[in-house]
Design an enzyme around this catalytic site. Structure first.
Site, PDB file in Angstrom:
ATOM      1  N   GLY A   1       0.612  -1.292   0.084  1.00  0.00           N
ATOM      2  CA  GLY A   1      -0.379   0.006   0.081  1.00  0.00           C
ATOM      3  C   GLY A   1       0.694   0.919  -0.175  1.00  0.00           C
TER       4      GLY A   1
ATOM      5  N   PRO B   1       2.307   5.132   0.985  1.00  0.00           N
ATOM      6  CA  PRO B   1       3.344   5.176   2.414  1.00  0.00           C
ATOM      7  C   PRO B   1       2.293   6.118   2.954  1.00  0.00           C
ATOM      8  CG  PRO B   1       4.555   6.036   0.527  1.00  0.00           C
ATOM      9  CD  PRO B   1       3.065   5.864  -0.296  1.00  0.00           C
TER      10      PRO B   1
ATOM     11  N   LYS C   1       1.001   0.218   7.523  1.00  0.00           N
ATOM     12  CA  LYS C   1       1.571  -0.678   7.288  1.00  0.00           C
ATOM     13  C   LYS C   1       2.913  -0.712   9.039  1.00  0.00           C
ATOM     14  CE  LYS C   1       3.406   0.530   3.753  1.00  0.00           C
ATOM     15  NZ  LYS C   1       2.977   1.718   3.552  1.00  0.00           N
ATOM     16  N   THR C   2       3.963   0.314   9.431  1.00  0.00           N
ATOM     17  CA  THR C   2       5.072  -0.166  10.209  1.00  0.00           C
ATOM     18  C   THR C   2       3.589  -0.613  11.524  1.00  0.00           C
ATOM     19  OG1 THR C   2       6.643   1.829   9.040  1.00  0.00           O
ATOM     20  CG2 THR C   2       6.519   1.043  11.339  1.00  0.00           C
TER      21      THR C   2
ATOM     22  N   GLU D   1     -17.060   4.024 -11.189  1.00  0.00           N
ATOM     23  CA  GLU D   1     -17.192   2.694 -11.023  1.00  0.00           C
ATOM     24  C   GLU D   1     -18.271   2.453 -10.588  1.00  0.00           C
ATOM     25  OE1 GLU D   1     -14.582   1.821 -10.455  1.00  0.00           O
ATOM     26  OE2 GLU D   1     -13.684   3.961 -10.508  1.00  0.00           O
TER      27      GLU D   1
ATOM     28  N   HIS E   1     -19.223  -0.216 -13.749  1.00  0.00           N
ATOM     29  CA  HIS E   1     -18.858  -1.377 -12.826  1.00  0.00           C
ATOM     30  C   HIS E   1     -19.362  -2.144 -12.106  1.00  0.00           C
ATOM     31  CE1 HIS E   1     -15.242  -0.655 -16.039  1.00  0.00           C
ATOM     32  NE2 HIS E   1     -14.839   0.583 -15.108  1.00  0.00           N
TER      33      HIS E   1
ATOM     34  N   ASP F   1      -9.895   1.438 -19.403  1.00  0.00           N
ATOM     35  CA  ASP F   1     -11.077   0.056 -19.781  1.00  0.00           C
ATOM     36  C   ASP F   1     -11.290  -0.748 -20.910  1.00  0.00           C
ATOM     37  OD1 ASP F   1     -11.792   0.388 -16.799  1.00  0.00           O
ATOM     38  OD2 ASP F   1     -13.528   1.840 -17.278  1.00  0.00           O
TER      39      ASP F   1
HETATM   40  P1  ATP Z   1       5.597   4.054   5.164  1.00  0.00           P
HETATM   41  O1  ATP Z   1       5.397   3.274   4.099  1.00  0.00           O
HETATM   42  O2  ATP Z   1       5.728   5.275   4.689  1.00  0.00           O
HETATM   43  O3  ATP Z   1       7.071   3.723   6.079  1.00  0.00           O
HETATM   44  P2  ATP Z   1       3.347   3.017   6.796  1.00  0.00           P
HETATM   45  O4  ATP Z   1       2.414   2.756   6.401  1.00  0.00           O
HETATM   46  O5  ATP Z   1       4.225   2.013   7.378  1.00  0.00           O
HETATM   47  O6  ATP Z   1       4.563   4.454   5.690  1.00  0.00           O
HETATM   48  P3  ATP Z   1       3.806   4.287   9.056  1.00  0.00           P
HETATM   49  O7  ATP Z   1       4.902   4.209   9.553  1.00  0.00           O
HETATM   50  O8  ATP Z   1       2.712   2.608  10.190  1.00  0.00           O
HETATM   51  O9  ATP Z   1       2.846   4.362   7.848  1.00  0.00           O
HETATM   52  O10 ATP Z   1       2.468   5.733   9.792  1.00  0.00           O
HETATM   53  C1  ATP Z   1       3.292   6.917  10.120  1.00  0.00           C
HETATM   54  C2  ATP Z   1       2.300   7.157  11.281  1.00  0.00           C
HETATM   55  O11 ATP Z   1       0.825   7.513  10.981  1.00  0.00           O
HETATM   56  C3  ATP Z   1       2.243   6.689  12.307  1.00  0.00           C
HETATM   57  O12 ATP Z   1       2.691   6.859  13.223  1.00  0.00           O
HETATM   58  C4  ATP Z   1       0.678   6.726  13.244  1.00  0.00           C
HETATM   59  O13 ATP Z   1       0.989   8.136  13.419  1.00  0.00           O
HETATM   60  C5  ATP Z   1       0.766   7.690  11.675  1.00  0.00           C
HETATM   61  N1  ATP Z   1      -0.938   6.566  11.002  1.00  0.00           N
HETATM   62  C6  ATP Z   1      -0.948   5.634   9.548  1.00  0.00           C
HETATM   63  N2  ATP Z   1      -1.781   4.987   9.553  1.00  0.00           N
HETATM   64  C7  ATP Z   1      -2.704   5.306  10.604  1.00  0.00           C
HETATM   65  C8  ATP Z   1      -4.427   4.577  10.951  1.00  0.00           C
HETATM   66  N3  ATP Z   1      -4.618   3.804   9.825  1.00  0.00           N
HETATM   67  N4  ATP Z   1      -4.769   4.712  12.325  1.00  0.00           N
HETATM   68  C9  ATP Z   1      -4.025   5.799  12.710  1.00  0.00           C
HETATM   69  N5  ATP Z   1      -2.438   5.910  12.414  1.00  0.00           N
HETATM   70  C10 ATP Z   1      -2.182   5.710  11.433  1.00  0.00           C
END
Ligand code: ATP
Length: 496
Positions: free
Chosen positions: A103, A105, A109-110, A331, A334, A405
């Site tokens: 997905g 940035p 994900k982290t 959408e 579709h 499409d």
């Molecule tokens: P990257 O790919 O850039 O590393 P990432 O997808 O890993 O980004 P995170 O590092 O998890 O994103 O998110 C950065 C910050 O944004 C988190 O510490 C949080 O504060 C906020 N955040 C991101 N997504 C969410 C979410 N779904 N819910 C709550 N907070 C979020």
């Protein structure tokens, strides 16, 4: 261990030589230099992935992550293999070794990887693909080895029987082999990762799970995606309006809010924002309030912060109201055609952008077919045409949004022609004239377009309703779509 024994023998020999009156100064110098060098290598992080390794006793849980319900449930499903380790072993199922979070940035994900560590009671270690890339040959591979070693040691130290290694930007280290100029070093590093993952065994004292994150799974070496490596993919998309509201609630929990604050309104005005943008937004709003000497944050501060974040982070321009409605109509077209010709097939329809797509309809997971019948190919063309036909019916014309499409429809039509399934019968690719092929493709697409028009005309009220809801809510689940389509319209009720 071997190093220590060799060192002991060397020192013993030196003392012995000194006793015999031999000049040992050069040997002592060499041993000193060797010790210094190995100290630097081991302790100054030459082989370690430097600064970015973090190891917080992971306090993030799934409740702290907003707007990612589907991703969380898919991830939990995979993690249950780690939680129920014994049961899995009893059944002779191989352990799950890798999960890929895909997905854009800042979508969390982290956070998901950290929450996974908490959910499975694992130690957590995080790094980034860029940490493995050095100009010195072999260093990247050493770092990979070190990383796995550290994860195992950490888990033992913390008394846990599993560890999660999170590798952000895994595409940097896992790009298709041979794709880089200095490919040898990249390839060695990737090979080492594959070796380490293959080495993960069920009966080990510490179970290792690698979670990788990327925005470009297409760049990854196919070897990484093979069963037994990163064989599970979890999509982590940008949040829709509801998701944004959840995230805003999470990030304003610890902040004093004024009575006029309406988070729903903020969620509505932050189309295209990621979780990280929203976190930043809440922070900026608090800073603005503080600067004004206010003891709470007002709606005004949030609104000002939105502009600041958009400017500062260069978020893509939000589409205009009309554009959003057109995307919603497209959408919805579709989705309705998809559902009508393949009932139960739509998983979700959304107008939240993903990559270059302005919106998309996700079909339920379906195995790729090895062979297609003519009917199946035609159905695929019809779904592809649903978007543009809906635009024509409700907005009176087409738009450039349908270019992909059409490309898709033409490709499938070509397949019909060249596999002998069209009205031309069996054709020879070499001998048939381009004109003839083009005419037949046009005919196939035109006929199917007529059928699609018929389907959507019969469901024009539903099309309007779905488009309106999409515009308002941004996402509709497949179940909700089916519920709307099965509900009787006013006219149908009267005639029934
Ligand atoms: P990257 O790919 O850039 O590393 P990432 O997808 O890993 O980004 P995170 O590092 O998890 O994103 O998110 C950065 C910050 O944004 C988190 O510490 C949080 O504060 C906020 N955040 C991101 N997504 C969410 C979410 N779904 N819910 C709550 N907070 C979020």
């Amino acid at each position: 261990m071997v190093k220590e024994i060799l060192l002991g023998i060397a020192i013993a020999f030196t003392i012995f030589a000194a006793l015999l009156g031999i000049n040992v100064a050069p040997v002592v110098f060499l041993i000193g230099a060797f010790l210094l060098l190995s100290y630097i290598m081991e302790n100054k992080g030459f082989y370690k992935t430097g600064k970015s390794i973090i190891n917080p006793s992971s306090e993030v849980s799934f409740e702290d992550i907003g707007g990612q319900n589907t991703a969380i449930s898919e991830l939990k499903e995979a993690l249950d293999f780690v939680v129920n380790r014994e049961k899995i072993a009893q059944m002779g199922i191989r352990p799950i070794k890798g999960i890929l979070l895909v997905g854009p940035p800042g979508t969390g994900k982290t956070l998901l990887a950290k929450a996974a560590a908490k959910y499975t009671n694992s130690s957590f270690i995080a790094t980034s693909g860029s940490e493995f890339i050095e100009m010195y040959a072999g260093v990247g591979a050493q770092r990979v080895r070190h990383l796995f070693e550290r994860a195992r040691n950490l888990a033992k130290k913390e008394g846990k029987n599993s560890a999660i290694i999170f590798i952000d930007e895994i595409d940097i280290l896992g790009t298709k082999r041979g794709a880089h100029e200095s490919h040898h070093e990249y390839d060695q590093t990737l090979n080492q990762l594959l070796v380490e993952m293959d080495g993960i065994k069920e009966e080990e004292e510490v179970n290792i799970l690698v979670i990788g994150a990327t925005n470009r799974p297409d760049l990854l070496d196919p070897a990484l995606l093979r069963p037994g490596r990163f064989d599970r993919q979890v999509l982590v998309d940008l949040p829709d309006k509801n998701g944004r509201l959840q995230i805003l609630k999470i990030h304003t929990k610890n902040k004093p809010l004024g009575e006029d604050v309406n988070l729903e309104e903020i969620a509505e005005s932050t189309f295209g924002f990621s979780g990280a943008h929203l976190e930043n937004l809440c922070n900026e709003a608090a800073i603005l309030a503080l600067r004004e000497g206010s003891s709470f944050i007002s709606q005004r501060h949030f609104k000002e912060a939105i502009d600041k974040v958009i400017l500062g982070e260069r978020i893509d321009r939000k589409p205009s109201e009309e554009e959003i409605y057109r995307i919603a109509v497209h959408e919805a077209g579709h989705a309705i055609v998809g559902e009508k010709i393949n009932p139960g097939s739509v998983a979700v329809v959304t107008i939240v952008p993903r990559g270059r797509a302005l919106g998309f309809v996700r079909q339920k997971e379906k195995d790729d077919l090895l062979i297609y019948t003519k009917e199946e190919l035609e159905k695929n063309i019809m779904v592809a045409l649903g978007g543009t036909v809906a635009e024509v019916l409700l907005l009176g014309g087409r738009s450039t949004g349908s270019a992909n499409d059409f490309e898709q429809a033409v490709d499938i039509a070509k397949k019909i022609v060249f596999t002998g399934l069209s009205n031309l019968g069996v054709v020879s690719k070499e001998d048939i004239s381009k004109e003839k092929v083009s005419d037949e493709i046009n005919r196939i697409v035109k006929d199917l377009e007529e059928e699609v028009t018929k389907i959507l005309k019969e469901n024009i009220e539903k099309l309007k309703e779905v488009a309106e809801i999409l515009k308002r809510e941004e996402t509709i689940s497949g179940d909700k779509l089916r519920e709307i389509l099965s509900r009787k319209g006013v006219l149908e009720e009267v005639s029934a």
